[in-house]
Design an enzyme around this catalytic site. Sequence first.
Site, mmCIF file in Angstrom:
data_model
loop_
_atom_site.group_PDB
_atom_site.id
_atom_site.type_symbol
_atom_site.label_atom_id
_atom_site.label_comp_id
_atom_site.label_asym_id
_atom_site.label_seq_id
_atom_site.Cartn_x
_atom_site.Cartn_y
_atom_site.Cartn_z
ATOM 1 C CG LEU A 262 -1.853 1.207 1.372
ATOM 2 C CD1 LEU A 262 -2.850 1.276 0.212
ATOM 3 C CD2 LEU A 262 -2.596 1.166 2.706
ATOM 4 C CB THR A 263 3.453 2.470 2.372
ATOM 5 O OG1 THR A 263 2.589 2.419 3.502
ATOM 6 C CG2 THR A 263 4.399 3.646 2.509
ATOM 7 C CD1 TRP B 58 8.932 3.378 4.096
ATOM 8 C CD2 TRP B 58 10.353 1.940 5.022
ATOM 9 N NE1 TRP B 58 10.085 4.066 4.388
ATOM 10 C CE2 TRP B 58 10.980 3.193 4.957
ATOM 11 C CE3 TRP B 58 11.070 0.859 5.559
ATOM 12 C CZ2 TRP B 58 12.281 3.413 5.410
ATOM 13 C CZ3 TRP B 58 12.359 1.080 6.011
ATOM 14 C CH2 TRP B 58 12.951 2.338 5.936
ATOM 15 C CD GLU C 98 0.394 -1.617 9.542
ATOM 16 O OE1 GLU C 98 -0.343 -1.023 8.745
ATOM 17 O OE2 GLU C 98 1.027 -2.624 9.238
ATOM 18 C CG PHE D 138 -8.361 2.695 5.269
ATOM 19 C CD1 PHE D 138 -6.989 2.713 5.035
ATOM 20 C CD2 PHE D 138 -9.069 3.866 5.097
ATOM 21 C CE1 PHE D 138 -6.341 3.872 4.654
ATOM 22 C CE2 PHE D 138 -8.439 5.042 4.721
ATOM 23 C CZ PHE D 138 -7.062 5.039 4.493
ATOM 24 C CB THR E 203 2.174 8.884 11.986
ATOM 25 O OG1 THR E 203 1.118 9.750 11.517
ATOM 26 C CG2 THR E 203 3.023 8.439 10.793
#
Length: 385
Positions: free
Chosen positions: A131-132, A162, A363, A236, A365
């Site tokens: 996802l990131t 990541w 997951e 999500f 911040t």
Amino acid sequence: MTTDLLDIEALLSDEERATRARVRALVDREIRPHIADWFDAARFPTEIVPALAAEGLLGMHLHGHGCAGRSAVEYGIAMQELEAGDSGIRTFVSVQGSLAMSAIAKHGSAEQQAEWLPRMARGEAIGCFGLTEPNAGSDPGAMQTFARRDGDDWILDGAKRWIGLASIADVAVIWAQTDDGIRGFLVDTASAGFTATPIAQKLSMRASIQCDIALDGVRVPERMRLPNARGLRAPFECLNEARFGIAWGALGAARDSLEVALAYAGERQVFGRPLSGMQLTQARLAEMALELQQCQLLALHLGRRKDAGTLEPHQISMGKLASCRAAIRIAREARAILGGNGITLDLSPMRHAANLESVRTYEGTDEVHTLVIGQALTGQAAFRG
């Protein structure tokens, strides 16, 4: 000496205590004797995957397809015990089960579930969750990875960053923009154009794998698209599974740090008496125990709500934020009690503190979870502007 001053033990069922005992024994047997060397060498020990699978930890909260089908509280307890060993090991179980397997279980077709979930539960196939991106972390809606339709296939182009386990994964759950919004895809990591490169020289999560992924014209058949994944709600839902596990897991690192500091202070002699007999040391230990137990009660409450089907996303954010903040403070205070000896890998708190810098960031911040809570309080979304 116990750190359970509130007797939270009494709130657990016999089955929950049995799960804790099994996972704690696994950690004592398979992880603690080796974790300093793995961390020092920056190596994820793939050889422990069969033991984790044999204990039913991979996708343990999922039902069917060979998954253990355990309760949310049992899953949380297991994550707490694993992270008492090391955050990197807990992260492996989280990425495999709460992200990759959860995406397939929640959004995949019956055929996709039957193909992947049994193998992943047995540890025979590894998954990752893409996802990131390099320029889209806290704002995944800004992702630039794009999937375009080409006949019966999709062509994926973009980059992810990541991404845990990507270099050893057999299947990657990749989220991408399309002409019809964000969709999820199962990508065979052996596909042409898929490249996963481990990120080196990390100061945190060294006994774990995080990667850059490059997607250069990767061809994915339509049958590998997750049919029930539409929009950001889909990833999500998986992230919330992982965040719930973190709310428990971070407390394992905190508990281990407190236990190490307590044992050390009881043995260390200063000015002719144990360090634990000093008022300032007792004040530190008391504050650490107070924060730990408050968060353990919160985690248990969230677990009970999850098992009852009443857990809300903002409540998960409260747990993740509170546990990570408390855990990193506890690990740092424990390191301080250990003095100079605390900077070596002979003792765990500084390793835990370094790992928790990542756990606190991924997951969601602190800022993201604060705004989730703020939105629940005010009804106003403040993520933009």
